[in-house]
Design an enzyme around this catalytic site. Sequence first.
Site, PDB file in Angstrom:
ATOM      1  N   CYS B  51       0.793  -1.227  -0.032  1.00 45.24           N
ATOM      2  CA  CYS B  51       0.125   0.124  -0.074  1.00 45.24           C
ATOM      3  C   CYS B  51       0.805   1.305  -0.155  1.00 45.24           C
ATOM      4  CB  CYS B  51      -1.039  -0.127   1.369  1.00 45.24           C
ATOM      5  SG  CYS B  51      -1.960  -1.308   1.208  1.00 45.24           S
ATOM      6  N   HIS B 105      -1.595   6.205   2.429  1.00 41.96           N
ATOM      7  CA  HIS B 105      -1.681   5.267   3.195  1.00 41.96           C
ATOM      8  C   HIS B 105      -1.499   5.797   4.812  1.00 41.96           C
ATOM      9  CE1 HIS B 105      -1.051   1.091   5.149  1.00 41.96           C
ATOM     10  NE2 HIS B 105      -0.263   1.761   5.891  1.00 41.96           N
TER      11      HIS B 105
END
Lengths: 98, 424
Positions: B51, B105
């Site tokens: 991510c 993120h």
Amino acid sequence: TDRCFNEEPVAFSQYPRPADTPQWNSDKPKLKDIRIMGYSMRTIDYRYTLWVQFDPNNFRANFEDVHAGELYMMENDPNQDNNVYNNTSHGWFFKKLL
Amino acid sequence: GDGMNVLFIIVDDLRPVLGCYGDKLVKSPNIDQLASQSMVFSNAYAQQAVCAPSRVSFLTGRRPDTTRLYDFYSYWRVHAGNYSTMPQYFKENGYVTLSVGKVFHPGVSSNYSDDYPYSWSIPPFHPSAEKHENDKTCRGKDGKLHANLVCPVNVTEMPEGTLPDIQSTEEAIHLLNVMKSTRQKFFLAVGYHKPHIPLRYPQEFLKLYPLENITLAPDPWVPKKLPSVAYNPWMDIRQRDDVEALNVSFPYGALPDDFQRQIRQSYYAAVSYLDVQIGLLLSALDDAGLSNNTIVVFTADHGWSLGEHGEWAKYSNFDVATRVPLMFYVPGMTTSPVSQGARVFPYLDPFSYIGVSVPQGQSKQMVELVSLFPTLAELAGLQVPPACPEMSFGVVLCTEGRSIVHYFNISEGEVGEGKEGCAD
């Protein structure tokens, strides 16, 4: 760096590993633990990946120190199950790349 | 696209199991409908299948070797270079930039602020139910609650009586209506959490995928010639309560076939749950009268292995882990000009909708998420950021991607001839 080469477009990806064999932090190694980086280039026809030594202190990848390689030919192996990196019959491919 | 708004939809861990990408099993009518009005790229790839590095890469337009983010624990502005982001660029060009859900993120990698205020005009929104994501909320066969991987739920029984993506949709719709009334150009990024693990979704979506219809991956074994360094041992999957109870050997032990089917079933169910959220969001874009002047981009941070090569999750260079859906709806470009108030994205119920949508345009060209920044800039009529020099640590604004707008004119299925990138 020369973008005007007469080749088809390529997509690159990379993934870090802490070691050559799977261990508890192979999926998400912290920067300080990264020892190997797998660099992939893919076209419509193939995916070529080299897993090379990586130094997290200076962020350098050493392509002289190849730990492993992968080569998948998409036409007859679309799911990438048959790694032909070590097949001598693909010498022509590496010559072309280099 | 000059002066158009941007609605940027990012999905977490979504491989292209979508009807518009040829998947025969999945029910994704709303995303397919978006595809039917969009330019769809069938060979789009993330730069790293995890991510934070992937998101920082496509949001800055630079590769992980330039952001120097390969894990979750550094902020590129202090660790690599003070690089401009795509939303920052839009903000500096007069847009109101808004973030809902998981765009950056969260945590160190975005300075605990989702890069606010650099990237966003107001503090990013995070759904309050997000904090319960890893709680024990999955009802097991023993009647107790567990932190499972496979987690269909009764939403009314969840903490706060909702799920994070439902809250994100509600907030995004609220912001669309606010922006409609202010008449300012906006860049709204909406980041959905599913189908990231845990596969927690409203239980009714299971009905769309009877277990007897679920197959195993076509190649659920570890390939004989796969180098051990390439293998991802899917630790995050192993750590879920239901998987841990299976006592699968590390690193190469296979999950039982019936459990593999359950994971695949729940991944598909989570995709349909996501499709409903996208449908509600796009329908609200219609309701707000913004479909005629808003570019919609839909993509994911990376893919997800569904048992192929004996692997689950991402964390590899396999195509299943790196390939992503990528589509661009540009009114007047990927569709005929849309009159204000016209319905472009009526909500489609995956439980009752029967039909097939065909992408408006499709390109098989290999493209990369690092190219999103220059592509969106060009589509919006902004100056395309210059190409980065070989060493760009001191360069605030540049991109390692290339605008892919020139592919929009290539007809369906056609792969352009060489010399791409030389046109200008």
